[in-house]
Design a protein around this motif. Structure first.
Motif, PDB file in Angstrom:
ATOM      1  N   THR A  53       0.856  -1.190   0.000  1.00 31.44           N
ATOM      2  CA  THR A  53       0.000   0.000   0.000  1.00 31.44           C
ATOM      3  C   THR A  53       0.889   1.236   0.000  1.00 31.44           C
ATOM      4  O   THR A  53       1.907   1.271   0.695  1.00 31.44           O
ATOM      5  N   ALA A  54       0.522   2.248  -0.754  1.00 29.13           N
ATOM      6  CA  ALA A  54       1.375   3.433  -0.918  1.00 29.13           C
ATOM      7  C   ALA A  54       1.325   4.337   0.312  1.00 29.13           C
ATOM      8  O   ALA A  54       0.252   4.720   0.764  1.00 29.13           O
ATOM      9  N   TYR A  55       2.506   4.674   0.822  1.00 28.39           N
ATOM     10  CA  TYR A  55       2.670   5.650   1.905  1.00 28.39           C
ATOM     11  C   TYR A  55       3.744   6.640   1.471  1.00 28.39           C
ATOM     12  O   TYR A  55       4.772   6.238   0.914  1.00 28.39           O
ATOM     13  N   THR A  56       3.535   7.908   1.741  1.00 20.77           N
ATOM     14  CA  THR A  56       4.488   8.934   1.325  1.00 20.77           C
ATOM     15  C   THR A  56       5.318   9.396   2.517  1.00 20.77           C
ATOM     16  O   THR A  56       4.761   9.731   3.578  1.00 20.77           O
ATOM     17  N   ASN A  57       6.641   9.424   2.349  1.00 15.43           N
ATOM     18  CA  ASN A  57       7.502   9.886   3.439  1.00 15.43           C
ATOM     19  C   ASN A  57       7.875  11.355   3.257  1.00 15.43           C
ATOM     20  O   ASN A  57       7.467  12.004   2.293  1.00 15.43           O
ATOM     21  N   SER A  58       8.665  11.865   4.200  1.00 20.34           N
ATOM     22  CA  SER A  58       8.967  13.293   4.193  1.00 20.34           C
ATOM     23  C   SER A  58       9.904  13.688   3.057  1.00 20.34           C
ATOM     24  O   SER A  58      10.075  14.881   2.784  1.00 20.34           O
ATOM     25  N   ASN A  59      10.515  12.712   2.379  1.00 19.66           N
ATOM     26  CA  ASN A  59      11.345  12.998   1.202  1.00 19.66           C
ATOM     27  C   ASN A  59      10.526  13.046  -0.084  1.00 19.66           C
ATOM     28  O   ASN A  59      11.093  13.226  -1.166  1.00 19.66           O
ATOM     29  N   GLY A  60       9.218  12.841   0.041  1.00 17.44           N
ATOM     30  CA  GLY A  60       8.381  12.799  -1.152  1.00 17.44           C
ATOM     31  C   GLY A  60       8.456  11.472  -1.879  1.00 17.44           C
ATOM     32  O   GLY A  60       7.984  11.351  -3.022  1.00 17.44           O
ATOM     33  N   GLU A  61       9.011  10.475  -1.242  1.00 15.07           N
ATOM     34  CA  GLU A  61       9.098   9.138  -1.818  1.00 15.07           C
ATOM     35  C   GLU A  61       7.833   8.354  -1.447  1.00 15.07           C
ATOM     36  O   GLU A  61       7.376   8.395  -0.297  1.00 15.07           O
TER      37      GLU A  61
END
Length: 266
Positions: A53-61
């Motif tokens: 499942t897609a999760y976005t981190n603070s690097n925009g990844e």
């Protein structure tokens, strides 16, 4: 007026009786041994962790997790009077695997009855245990090998295995990543975590507390230390983080990965 005071006296007597019963229940059977359960609930930030499942981190990844496993070891429980119960070392090595629901609940048996306020545990296999050699690992060596939590005996255990795919502004297609912690060169990278309980865990012969521990997988690479998968991506092999300076930073992040959400005394 006399009736009022008489009724008040009855109410106060009943309240004191209930309080006394409650105290008796909380402090009854504070002898012998019981069981305490540690439940590990893996999440990604505020969301329940779901595979792929897609999760976005603070690097925009955008990260999709396909594997999360870690070794819990050397469990210690502290009572409200400050005394510490150390769970037997030979029984104190567990592999928590998000894809194996039964592994998320650790049953600690023969725990002395008492009111416990905190738990301490390691992430990985401590160096003293590893130094006992392959024959000194008991059944856990085979368990770790079967779970893919060994590189090889000479290279040692994988303490954490965090894998999946990611995309980023400069990485348009799903690219694999692997984050494995463990011994590298002279750095052993074993971590110890201590968690306070929001309410006491009442171990009794007739009460089995369950401590609900939230484990935030995002903290591994997006915690106090932020690790860029994009920067680690190279040579067509994806982002492989198994050593180097990033591994020490990831190990330091483990201190904030775990938190006790609540305690059930049932």
């Amino acid at each position: 007026m006399k009736v009022f005071f008489k009724n008040m006296a009855v109410v106060m007597t009943m309240a004191l009786t209930l309080l006394s019963c409650s105290n008796d229940d909380a402090n009854s059977n504070v002898s012998g041994e019981g069981t305490l359960k540690l439940e590990f609930d893996n999440v990604y930030k505020t969301a329940d962790l779901a595979m792929n499942t897609a999760y976005t981190n603070s690097n925009g990844e955008v990260v999709k997790v396909s594997k999360l496993k870690y070794i819990i070891s050397n469990i210690k429980l502290t009572k409200e009077d400050g005394t510490v119960f150390t769970y037997p070392k030979s029984q104190s090595y567990f592999i928590v695997d998000e894809l194996t629901p039964a592994s998320l609940l650790l049953n600690l048996t023969n725990v002395p009855a008492g009111n416990y306020t905190k738990v301490t545990f390691g992430i990985g296999v401590d160096q003293d245990q590893f130094n006992l050699g392959a024959t000194g690992q008991g059944d856990f060596l085979t368990q770790a090998q079967n779970a893919g939590m060994m590189w090889s005996w000479s290279a040692g255990y994988k303490f954490v295995a965090f894998e999946g795919t990611f995309t980023a502004p400069t990485v348009s297609s799903d690219t694999s990543f692997m984050v494995h912690t463990g011994q590298t060169g002279t750095d052993y990278n074993y971590a110890t975590v201590t968690l306070n309980f929001p309410s006491n865990a009442l171990v009794r012969t007739n009460i089995t507390p369950q401590v609900h521990i939230m484990a935030d997988a995002s903290q591994l690479i997006d915690g106090t230390n932020t690790i860029s998968l994009t920067a680690a991506n190279g040579m067509g092999m994806g982002a492989m983080i198994m050593g180097g300076s990033n591994l020490a930073l990831i190990t330091a992040n483990l201190a904030n990965m775990f938190e006790v959400e609540h305690v059930h005394n049932d």
